[in-house]
Design an enzyme around this catalytic site. Structure first.
Site, PDB file in Angstrom:
ATOM      1  N   ARG A 120       9.384   2.907  11.272  1.00 21.75           N
ATOM      2  CA  ARG A 120      10.293   2.345  10.217  1.00 21.75           C
ATOM      3  C   ARG A 120      11.723   1.877  10.905  1.00 21.75           C
ATOM      4  O   ARG A 120      12.180   3.030  11.517  1.00 21.75           O
ATOM      5  CB  ARG A 120      10.580   3.508   9.182  1.00 21.75           C
ATOM      6  CG  ARG A 120      11.112   4.790   9.390  1.00 21.75           C
ATOM      7  CD  ARG A 120      10.947   5.849   8.340  1.00 21.75           C
ATOM      8  NE  ARG A 120       9.694   6.178   8.056  1.00 21.75           N
ATOM      9  CZ  ARG A 120       9.202   7.293   7.588  1.00 21.75           C
ATOM     10  NH1 ARG A 120       9.877   8.351   7.330  1.00 21.75           N
ATOM     11  NH2 ARG A 120       7.941   7.512   7.283  1.00 21.75           N
ATOM     12  N   ASP A 130       0.855  -1.003  -0.038  1.00 23.55           N
ATOM     13  CA  ASP A 130      -0.004   0.169  -0.106  1.00 23.55           C
ATOM     14  C   ASP A 130       0.732   1.292   0.113  1.00 23.55           C
ATOM     15  O   ASP A 130       0.331   2.432  -0.290  1.00 23.55           O
ATOM     16  CB  ASP A 130      -0.936  -0.185   1.367  1.00 23.55           C
ATOM     17  CG  ASP A 130       0.058  -0.200   2.562  1.00 23.55           C
ATOM     18  OD1 ASP A 130       1.185  -0.478   2.682  1.00 23.55           O
ATOM     19  OD2 ASP A 130      -0.872  -0.315   3.567  1.00 23.55           O
ATOM     20  N   HIS A 131       2.395   1.398   0.599  1.00 21.35           N
ATOM     21  CA  HIS A 131       2.989   2.562   0.402  1.00 21.35           C
ATOM     22  C   HIS A 131       3.674   2.698  -0.840  1.00 21.35           C
ATOM     23  O   HIS A 131       3.514   3.871  -1.200  1.00 21.35           O
ATOM     24  CB  HIS A 131       4.251   2.135   1.734  1.00 21.35           C
ATOM     25  CG  HIS A 131       3.464   2.318   2.855  1.00 21.35           C
ATOM     26  ND1 HIS A 131       2.539   1.682   3.515  1.00 21.35           N
ATOM     27  CD2 HIS A 131       3.805   3.390   4.028  1.00 21.35           C
ATOM     28  CE1 HIS A 131       2.342   2.146   4.841  1.00 21.35           C
ATOM     29  NE2 HIS A 131       3.239   3.013   5.062  1.00 21.35           N
ATOM     30  N   SER A 151       6.784   7.400  12.876  1.00 23.50           N
ATOM     31  CA  SER A 151       6.809   5.950  12.024  1.00 23.50           C
ATOM     32  C   SER A 151       7.450   4.845  12.610  1.00 23.50           C
ATOM     33  O   SER A 151       8.390   5.132  13.886  1.00 23.50           O
ATOM     34  CB  SER A 151       7.316   6.183  10.616  1.00 23.50           C
ATOM     35  OG  SER A 151       8.128   5.028  10.184  1.00 23.50           O
ATOM     36  N   ASP A 153       4.034  -1.188  11.236  1.00 21.14           N
ATOM     37  CA  ASP A 153       3.373   0.218  10.976  1.00 21.14           C
ATOM     38  C   ASP A 153       2.962   0.775  12.436  1.00 21.14           C
ATOM     39  O   ASP A 153       2.361   0.273  12.919  1.00 21.14           O
ATOM     40  CB  ASP A 153       2.405   0.195   9.873  1.00 21.14           C
ATOM     41  CG  ASP A 153       2.278   1.307   9.359  1.00 21.14           C
ATOM     42  OD1 ASP A 153       2.827   1.658   8.088  1.00 21.14           O
ATOM     43  OD2 ASP A 153       1.429   2.336  10.051  1.00 21.14           O
ATOM     44  N   ARG A 194      -0.399  12.755   9.793  1.00 23.31           N
ATOM     45  CA  ARG A 194       0.810  13.494  10.301  1.00 23.31           C
ATOM     46  C   ARG A 194       1.204  14.455   9.532  1.00 23.31           C
ATOM     47  O   ARG A 194       0.767  14.644   8.054  1.00 23.31           O
ATOM     48  CB  ARG A 194       1.959  12.343  10.193  1.00 23.31           C
ATOM     49  CG  ARG A 194       1.854  11.219  11.132  1.00 23.31           C
ATOM     50  CD  ARG A 194       2.922  10.323  11.037  1.00 23.31           C
ATOM     51  NE  ARG A 194       3.058   9.439  12.348  1.00 23.31           N
ATOM     52  CZ  ARG A 194       3.096   8.165  12.155  1.00 23.31           C
ATOM     53  NH1 ARG A 194       3.714   7.488  11.260  1.00 23.31           N
ATOM     54  NH2 ARG A 194       3.203   7.439  13.450  1.00 23.31           N
TER      55      ARG A 194
END
Ligand code: MIC
Ligand code: SF4
Length: 642
Positions: free
Chosen positions: A535, A64-65, A533, A119, A379
């Protein structure tokens, strides 16, 4: 003694430890999710563990990213993820099927179960009574391998809702109100459990908007009970069989209570550049806007899009505004297409973009220079939109659409009679874009494009850590500062040597060069270092560049865990003012560090340049100390499975 919902789920999943605030516990993980930008690393890590099939009840891999395919990299990653899922027992949600959190809520969420997702917005499923926690990819990999999730027992805050929302006021305004009151670090070390009479009036999608953006409070997660609303939603998804009630006991205790009377909430908006820079929409109305974006995992549900369409029906987007709409899932898009709502959006002049994260992660739709963009997202960190000097505001879809029509920030209450969306009996259900794993895994070959590089290795921690302060930053530094996203950098998520060239790119262009010249070193941070995030690239890439330790006033939870997972030592100042005693370029030394960490002894940093000693401390558990000493969680796993 009665128990709250959090205690109930933790107890039923407890693997080790004592359920006492501040103690480390391990809980079993029922489900996992990954998305493509964090997934490739998570699966490479899982692969390194040598386990033939995932051991969770359910694992789903979403794309989706990274859906903008400007080169071969992203599609190669999608193929890797699809073949990996097929082989290892994971469901694969194809690009175009939707944003992980929206689809997971629709098709897989189960009240009372635990979900670990790579996520930070994984708590979205808390809207349906799941204990859904956002973590780094490596923690997901370990859960898929059957390992538990280690977490420090958080405080439980009861958010007691009373009353009902007034017309044009939405769930988004409730969470923005909470962000205004508590700030982006107000939730650190806490879970927000929603209760009170007011919750009955909120649907599951409204609840999911609130739990989604609970991530911005820095909370471990947020959760609602499972009640009649939950049952209704699951029924509409054709999944009422997974419903079970989940509620707090009347005598349950909470560590804190926050009260919100829903009838007093007004349309709210977060101003640049932080989700907690919130005020009433009425206070900023009239500001000229260039762009409005609807979508993201916060506000892209069927209900959100129906309201958007109803507001646009028979009207036109202001000539000076670009309005983009990205539906949250194929289910949503299919439904608004079938019932004609899409036509109303198109007729009004909206730009319909792909069912994906899109502009939220800077995958296209960057605003113009110095432009103002109002987004129904979660965000608005500086530069995240892709335009360094853009001014991004966060609001409800209602405020966003009112703004798109008027061309200036507009209070939606100016639109008169409230919109009522007809209740649905059933959603359109078609899971054909969710590919089940193969029955014959031995026949599946993993497809690995040239951009997918092996994981970098890390050596055990030496006895002395010594080097230069490579960079000193201020408070609330986000992972978007440390490891930016966007169209240029996201395709490199599977290639640590390549992506590490962009560490702190927007903060200090010389950082990478310096880190390389100095053979690594230290970072100094302020309060809430690493917020945002999940990440793990924000830890992995600095690790690759030789960062040995980050010394900060405080850390955001997921980033702190990621630092530990990749062998970077997170330390905090014993006295916050000592932050002033360290500057970029200072040479510092931490003698006998392994022993100090292991024995729980005092840790002193010698600032050789300034001939000063600085006392630091940490919140590491003995397990985390062991992980750091062997050079990270992968090394630790390999050692303990021998
Ligand atoms: C985000 O909203 O920042 C992301 C992109 O979804 C991240 C994950 C990532 O960086 O891949 C998140 O929230 O964890
Ligand atoms: Fe995607 Fe944005 Fe949600 Fe992150 S916050 S998962 S980028 S939609």
């Amino acid at each position: 003694m009665g128990r709250n919902i959090v205690q109930k789920i933790f107890s039923s999943h407890l693997v080790s430890g004592k359920l006492k605030v501040g103690e480390e516990i391990a809980i079993s993980v029922d489900q996992t999710l990954t998305q493509d930008a964090t997934g490739t690393m998570a699966y490479l890590q899982f692969e390194a563990m040598g386990i033939p099939r995932v051991k969770t009840k359910l694992s789903v891999s979403y794309v989706d990213h990274n859906t903008l395919q400007t080169g071969f990299e992203n599609f190669d990653d999608h193929l890797f993820l699809q073949s990996f899922a097929k082989k290892y027992g994971i469901y694969f949600s194809k690009p175009g099927n939707g944003i992980c959190h929206q689809v997971h809520l629709e098709r897989f969420s189960v009240p009372g179960e635990t979900l670990l997702g790579s996520d930070s917005h994984t708590p979205t499923c808390g809207g349906l009574g799941m204990m859904a926690i956002g973590v780094g990819g490596l923690d997901v990999a370990i859960a898929m391998a059957g390992g538990p999730f280690y977490v420090t027992v958080p405080k439980v805050v009861l958010v007691k809702l009373s009353g009902a929302l007034k017309p044009w006021v939405t769930a988004k305004d409730v969470i923005l109100e909470l962000l205004m009151r508590l700030t982006v670090k107000g939730g650190v070390g806490k879970i927000f459990e929603y209760g009170g009479e007011g919750i009955k009036t909120l649907t599951v999608t409204e609840r999911a908007t609130i739990t989604n953006m609970g991530a911005e409070l820095g909370a471990l997660t947020s959760i609602f009970p499972s009640d009649a609303q939950t049952k209704k939603y699951l029924k509409m998804q054709g999944r009422e069989n997974v419903w079970k009630p989940l509620k707090t006991d009347p005598s349950a205790k909470y560590d804190e209570v926050v009260e919100i009377d829903l009838s007093t909430v007004e349309p709210m908006i977060a101003r640049p550049h932080s989700p907690d820079n919130v005020c009433k929409v009425s206070e900023v109305k009239g500001i000229k806007v260039h762009q409005v974006c609807i979508g993201s995992c916060t506000n892209s549900s069927y209900h959100d899009l129906m309201v958007v369409a109803a507001m646009l029906k028979g009207r036109k987007v202001h000539p000076d505004v670009s309005l983009t709409i990205s539906p949250g899932s194929k289910q949503v898009l299919e439904m608004v297409t079938k019932n004609g709502a899409l036509e109303d959006m198109i007729a009004a002049g909206a730009r319909i973009i792909e069912v994906a994260c899109g502009p939220c992660i800077g995958m296209g739709q960057a605003p113009p220079s110095g432009g103002v963009s109002v987004r129904a997202f979660n965000r608005n960190f500086e530069g995240r939109s892709g335009t360094a000097d853009a001014q991004v505001y966060l609001s409800s879809p209602e405020t966003a659409v009112a703004t798109a029509i008027k061309g200036v920030i507009t209070d939606p209450r100016e639109f008169g009679e409230p919109i009522v969306i007809k209740e649905l009996k059933k959603f359109v259900i078609d899971d054909s874009m969710i590919i089940p794993p193969s029955e014959k895994p031995e026949d599946v070959t993993i497809l690995r494009g040239p951009n997918i590089k092996p994981l970098p290795k890390k050596e055990p921690m030496p006895d002395v850590l010594k080097g230069e302060v490579l960079l000193k930053v201020g408070d609330n530094i986000t992972t978007d500062h440390i490891m930016p996203a966007g169209t240029k950098i996201l395709p490199l998520r599977s290639n640590i040597p390549a992506i590490s060239e962009f560490v702190f790119e927007k903060v200090d262009k010389e950082f990478v060069k310096r880190a390389k010249e100095k053979g690594g070193g230290f970072l100094i941070g302020g309060v809430n270092y690493g917020q945002g995030s999940s990440r793990e690239h924000a830890a992995l890439a600095p690790m690759y560049l030789g960062v040995k330790s980050v010394i900060a006033k405080s850390f955001a939870r997921i980033h702190r865990a990621n630092l530990v997972n990749f062998g970077i030592l997170p330390l905090t100042f014993e006295n916050e003012n000592d932050y002033n005693l360290l500057d970029q370029g200072d040479t510092i030394e931490m003698p006998d560090i392994r022993n100090r960490l292991k024995s729980g002894g005092k840790i002193t940093i010698k600032n050789i340049a300034k001939s000063k000693e600085i006392k630091v401390t940490h919140t590491l558990t003995s397990r985390e100390v062991d992980i750091l000493c062997v050079g990270g969680l992968l090394n630790y796993q390999a050692k303990s499975s021998k």
